[in-house]
Motif scaffolding. Structure first.
Motif, PDB file in Angstrom:
ATOM      1  N   MET A   1      -8.158   1.948  -1.744  1.00 57.69           N
ATOM      2  CA  MET A   1      -8.507   0.647  -2.327  1.00 57.69           C
ATOM      3  C   MET A   1      -7.260  -0.217  -2.565  1.00 57.69           C
ATOM      4  O   MET A   1      -7.378  -1.401  -2.803  1.00 57.69           O
ATOM      5  CB  MET A   1      -9.231   0.852  -3.679  1.00 57.69           C
ATOM      6  N   GLY A   2      -6.080   0.389  -2.493  1.00 59.89           N
ATOM      7  CA  GLY A   2      -4.833  -0.301  -2.842  1.00 59.89           C
ATOM      8  C   GLY A   2      -4.572  -1.572  -2.056  1.00 59.89           C
ATOM      9  O   GLY A   2      -4.293  -2.624  -2.645  1.00 59.89           O
ATOM     10  N   PRO A   3      -4.674  -1.516  -0.713  1.00 64.01           N
ATOM     11  CA  PRO A   3      -4.364  -2.712   0.077  1.00 64.01           C
ATOM     12  C   PRO A   3      -5.247  -3.903  -0.291  1.00 64.01           C
ATOM     13  O   PRO A   3      -4.755  -5.032  -0.400  1.00 64.01           O
ATOM     14  CB  PRO A   3      -4.625  -2.262   1.515  1.00 64.01           C
ATOM     15  N   GLY A   4      -6.521  -3.669  -0.483  1.00 63.32           N
ATOM     16  CA  GLY A   4      -7.433  -4.759  -0.851  1.00 63.32           C
ATOM     17  C   GLY A   4      -7.031  -5.372  -2.176  1.00 63.32           C
ATOM     18  O   GLY A   4      -6.994  -6.596  -2.343  1.00 63.32           O
ATOM     19  N   ALA A   5      -6.719  -4.513  -3.133  1.00 65.33           N
ATOM     20  CA  ALA A   5      -6.325  -4.984  -4.466  1.00 65.33           C
ATOM     21  C   ALA A   5      -5.018  -5.777  -4.384  1.00 65.33           C
ATOM     22  O   ALA A   5      -4.884  -6.838  -4.991  1.00 65.33           O
ATOM     23  CB  ALA A   5      -6.170  -3.794  -5.418  1.00 65.33           C
ATOM     24  N   ALA A   6      -4.059  -5.260  -3.585  1.00 66.46           N
ATOM     25  CA  ALA A   6      -2.756  -5.939  -3.475  1.00 66.46           C
ATOM     26  C   ALA A   6      -2.886  -7.279  -2.768  1.00 66.46           C
ATOM     27  O   ALA A   6      -2.194  -8.241  -3.109  1.00 66.46           O
ATOM     28  CB  ALA A   6      -1.775  -5.044  -2.728  1.00 66.46           C
ATOM     29  N   ALA A   7      -3.810  -7.338  -1.772  1.00 65.06           N
ATOM     30  CA  ALA A   7      -4.005  -8.585  -1.011  1.00 65.06           C
ATOM     31  C   ALA A   7      -4.425  -9.719  -1.939  1.00 65.06           C
ATOM     32  O   ALA A   7      -4.037 -10.871  -1.750  1.00 65.06           O
ATOM     33  CB  ALA A   7      -5.048  -8.375   0.085  1.00 65.06           C
ATOM     34  N   LYS A   8      -5.192  -9.386  -2.970  1.00 66.19           N
ATOM     35  CA  LYS A   8      -5.651 -10.409  -3.917  1.00 66.19           C
ATOM     36  C   LYS A   8      -4.471 -11.086  -4.614  1.00 66.19           C
ATOM     37  O   LYS A   8      -4.560 -12.213  -5.068  1.00 66.19           O
ATOM     38  CB  LYS A   8      -6.540  -9.752  -4.991  1.00 66.19           C
ATOM     39  N   TYR A   9      -3.354 -10.328  -4.754  1.00 71.28           N
ATOM     40  CA  TYR A   9      -2.177 -10.883  -5.419  1.00 71.28           C
ATOM     41  C   TYR A   9      -1.161 -11.418  -4.419  1.00 71.28           C
ATOM     42  O   TYR A   9      -0.006 -11.638  -4.740  1.00 71.28           O
ATOM     43  CB  TYR A   9      -1.536  -9.822  -6.315  1.00 71.28           C
ATOM     44  N   GLY A  10      -1.586 -11.556  -3.150  1.00 68.44           N
ATOM     45  CA  GLY A  10      -0.728 -12.186  -2.157  1.00 68.44           C
ATOM     46  C   GLY A  10       0.124 -11.235  -1.334  1.00 68.44           C
ATOM     47  O   GLY A  10       1.011 -11.679  -0.600  1.00 68.44           O
ATOM     48  N   ALA A  11      -0.102  -9.933  -1.439  1.00 67.98           N
ATOM     49  CA  ALA A  11       0.669  -8.985  -0.626  1.00 67.98           C
ATOM     50  C   ALA A  11       0.383  -9.211   0.856  1.00 67.98           C
ATOM     51  O   ALA A  11      -0.745  -9.538   1.233  1.00 67.98           O
ATOM     52  CB  ALA A  11       0.313  -7.551  -1.009  1.00 67.98           C
ATOM     53  N   VAL A  12       1.416  -9.052   1.700  1.00 64.94           N
ATOM     54  CA  VAL A  12       1.209  -9.217   3.139  1.00 64.94           C
ATOM     55  C   VAL A  12       0.967  -7.875   3.826  1.00 64.94           C
ATOM     56  O   VAL A  12       0.443  -7.808   4.936  1.00 64.94           O
ATOM     57  CB  VAL A  12       2.394  -9.943   3.824  1.00 64.94           C
ATOM     58  N   ALA A  13       1.374  -6.789   3.173  1.00 71.42           N
ATOM     59  CA  ALA A  13       1.141  -5.435   3.692  1.00 71.42           C
ATOM     60  C   ALA A  13       1.333  -4.460   2.534  1.00 71.42           C
ATOM     61  O   ALA A  13       1.871  -4.833   1.489  1.00 71.42           O
ATOM     62  CB  ALA A  13       2.113  -5.109   4.817  1.00 71.42           C
ATOM     63  N   VAL A  14       0.855  -3.230   2.721  1.00 71.47           N
ATOM     64  CA  VAL A  14       1.007  -2.229   1.673  1.00 71.47           C
ATOM     65  C   VAL A  14       1.589  -0.935   2.247  1.00 71.47           C
ATOM     66  O   VAL A  14       1.165  -0.491   3.319  1.00 71.47           O
ATOM     67  CB  VAL A  14      -0.357  -1.954   0.980  1.00 71.47           C
ATOM     68  N   ILE A  15       2.573  -0.392   1.567  1.00 72.26           N
ATOM     69  CA  ILE A  15       3.142   0.904   1.917  1.00 72.26           C
ATOM     70  C   ILE A  15       2.725   1.882   0.827  1.00 72.26           C
ATOM     71  O   ILE A  15       2.928   1.623  -0.352  1.00 72.26           O
ATOM     72  CB  ILE A  15       4.686   0.846   1.941  1.00 72.26           C
ATOM     73  N   VAL A  16       2.110   2.989   1.221  1.00 76.32           N
ATOM     74  CA  VAL A  16       1.625   3.965   0.239  1.00 76.32           C
ATOM     75  C   VAL A  16       2.489   5.222   0.295  1.00 76.32           C
ATOM     76  O   VAL A  16       2.792   5.729   1.381  1.00 76.32           O
ATOM     77  CB  VAL A  16       0.152   4.352   0.564  1.00 76.32           C
ATOM     78  N   ARG A  17       2.884   5.707  -0.857  1.00 80.99           N
ATOM     79  CA  ARG A  17       3.559   7.006  -0.924  1.00 80.99           C
ATOM     80  C   ARG A  17       2.480   8.072  -0.726  1.00 80.99           C
ATOM     81  O   ARG A  17       1.455   8.069  -1.428  1.00 80.99           O
ATOM     82  CB  ARG A  17       4.218   7.170  -2.299  1.00 80.99           C
ATOM     83  N   SER A  18       2.667   8.976   0.226  1.00 76.50           N
ATOM     84  CA  SER A  18       1.644   9.983   0.533  1.00 76.50           C
ATOM     85  C   SER A  18       1.315  10.807  -0.706  1.00 76.50           C
ATOM     86  O   SER A  18       2.199  11.160  -1.480  1.00 76.50           O
ATOM     87  CB  SER A  18       2.128  10.911   1.648  1.00 76.50           C
ATOM     88  N   LEU A  19       0.019  11.096  -0.863  1.00 68.39           N
ATOM     89  CA  LEU A  19      -0.442  11.769  -2.074  1.00 68.39           C
ATOM     90  C   LEU A  19      -0.306  13.278  -1.920  1.00 68.39           C
ATOM     91  O   LEU A  19      -1.229  13.966  -1.517  1.00 68.39           O
ATOM     92  CB  LEU A  19      -1.893  11.379  -2.357  1.00 68.39           C
ATOM     93  N   THR A  20       0.864  13.766  -2.227  1.00 67.76           N
ATOM     94  CA  THR A  20       1.114  15.205  -2.189  1.00 67.76           C
ATOM     95  C   THR A  20       2.253  15.511  -3.139  1.00 67.76           C
ATOM     96  O   THR A  20       3.088  14.640  -3.416  1.00 67.76           O
ATOM     97  CB  THR A  20       1.507  15.681  -0.775  1.00 67.76           C
ATOM     98  N   SER A  21       2.287  16.730  -3.637  1.00 68.05           N
ATOM     99  CA  SER A  21       3.420  17.122  -4.489  1.00 68.05           C
ATOM    100  C   SER A  21       4.541  17.712  -3.636  1.00 68.05           C
ATOM    101  O   SER A  21       5.609  18.015  -4.131  1.00 68.05           O
ATOM    102  CB  SER A  21       2.955  18.106  -5.561  1.00 68.05           C
ATOM    103  N   ALA A  22       4.288  17.899  -2.326  1.00 67.41           N
ATOM    104  CA  ALA A  22       5.341  18.428  -1.453  1.00 67.41           C
ATOM    105  C   ALA A  22       6.350  17.337  -1.143  1.00 67.41           C
ATOM    106  O   ALA A  22       5.988  16.175  -0.963  1.00 67.41           O
ATOM    107  CB  ALA A  22       4.719  18.935  -0.156  1.00 67.41           C
ATOM    108  N   LEU A  23       7.618  17.707  -1.092  1.00 66.51           N
ATOM    109  CA  LEU A  23       8.660  16.759  -0.715  1.00 66.51           C
ATOM    110  C   LEU A  23       9.015  17.046   0.745  1.00 66.51           C
ATOM    111  O   LEU A  23       9.705  18.017   1.050  1.00 66.51           O
ATOM    112  CB  LEU A  23       9.874  16.952  -1.634  1.00 66.51           C
ATOM    113  N   ASP A  24       8.457  16.252   1.655  1.00 65.84           N
ATOM    114  CA  ASP A  24       8.704  16.500   3.080  1.00 65.84           C
ATOM    115  C   ASP A  24       8.622  15.199   3.870  1.00 65.84           C
ATOM    116  O   ASP A  24       8.540  14.118   3.287  1.00 65.84           O
ATOM    117  CB  ASP A  24       7.716  17.550   3.622  1.00 65.84           C
TER     118      ASP A  24
END
Ligand SMILES: [Zn+2]
Length: 286
Positions: A1-24
């Motif tokens: 849902m993040g990109p849609g929410a960010a677009a409302k505030y004028g974001a041109v793109a969204v980068i998401v940190r992958s949802l994992t506790s692993a550091l890789d």
């Protein structure tokens, strides 16, 4: 849902940190739901890459930070595909079914070994175990390899539709789609708490020696979910393995065959077969 929410505030793109506790270095893919918001590009990056980006954003030296994003994903048109169904006929109740299922499709960047190759193999393995033991079930036992779980679960929807159309009486449906890890138990979806209690009183002791006795209320799975509305009598059950490591590989290029432990996979299949046997012998009602 993040990109849609960010677009409302004028974001041109969204980068998401992958949802994992692993550091890789593995980015995780998944569904993006824009709702009615503008469709801006969205991409996930690995946790290592996210940490690097975060450091750059904080650093006074590297300002302003530039991020180059090239996105060549596309949604292709639907094509005809199929669920795959295998069945052992019941000896007593020819219109009653117990199903075990996983899904055939996977995200294109991964082999989908755990998601959901292991679930598919375990579903087939339950039938093989019964055949190897020469067990003749009272009810029809079905292994269902669902198609299109990840991209709209059309296979699950179609299966439920046909079950209703053919007046099939499903006693229980079990889904295995949480990875082929060490089995812990089963969750019962939306059932009367008294039924979970009864199952615990009657069956917990039998499953305890194998440590698969975690019998709790909870979710079942996306593929069998549509059965709920179409076949009201069915009890939906989720196979619950130890999923601690699942999100280290889920939807990544690291979800490969080499990361499946054969012994853990087999234990899962054996515990599902045990539960199916108990349901077949004793039913599943209050
Ligand atoms: Zn899956």
């Amino acid at each position: 849902m993040g990109p849609g929410a960010a677009a409302k505030y004028g974001a041109v793109a969204v980068i998401v940190r992958s949802l994992t506790s692993a550091l890789d270095d593995y980015p995780h893919t998944g569904n993006t739901n824009y709702g009615n918001n503008p469709k801006i590009p969205a991409a996930a990056i690995s946790t290592i890459a996210a940490n690097k980006l975060s450091e750059l954003l904080k650093s006074k030296v590297a300002q302003p930070v530039q991020f180059y994003l090239k996105d060549n994903c596309q949604m292709l048109p639907d094509v005809l595909s199929y669920n795959v169904v295998g069945e052992i006929k019941g000896t007593e109740n020819n219109n009653k079914y117990i199903t075990i299922g996983g899904h055939l499709d996977s995200w294109d960047l991964a082999e989908g070994a755990h998601d959901d190759g292991t679930g598919v193999m375990q579903s087939a393995e339950v039938l093989r175990i019964f055949k190897a033991l020469s067990y003749k079930p009272k009810n029809n036992i079905r292994a269902v390899f669902f198609m299109n779980e990840e991209n709209g679960h059309k296979g699950g929807t179609k299966y439920a539709e046909l079950a209703a159309q053919n007046h099939e009486n499903h006693i229980a449906a079990i889904e295995t789609d949480e990875g082929g890890f060490t089995p812990r138990g089963f969750s019962f979806d939306g059932v009367n708490p008294a039924l979970v209690q009864k199952v615990n009183v009657q069956w917990k002791k039998l499953l305890e020696p194998y440590e698969v006795d975690h019998l709790i209320p909870g979710g079942s799975g996306t593929d069998i979910e549509p059965l709920k509305s179409q076949v009201p009598s069915v009890i939906l059950i989720g196979f619950r393995p130890d999923s601690q490591r699942y999100f280290d590989i889920h939807h990544t290029p690291n979800d490969i065959f080499e990361n499946v432990n054969k012994r853990e996979l087999e234990l899962g299949a054996a515990s599902i077969a045990s539960l199916v046997y108990l349901i077949d012998q004793h039913g599943l009602s209050l």
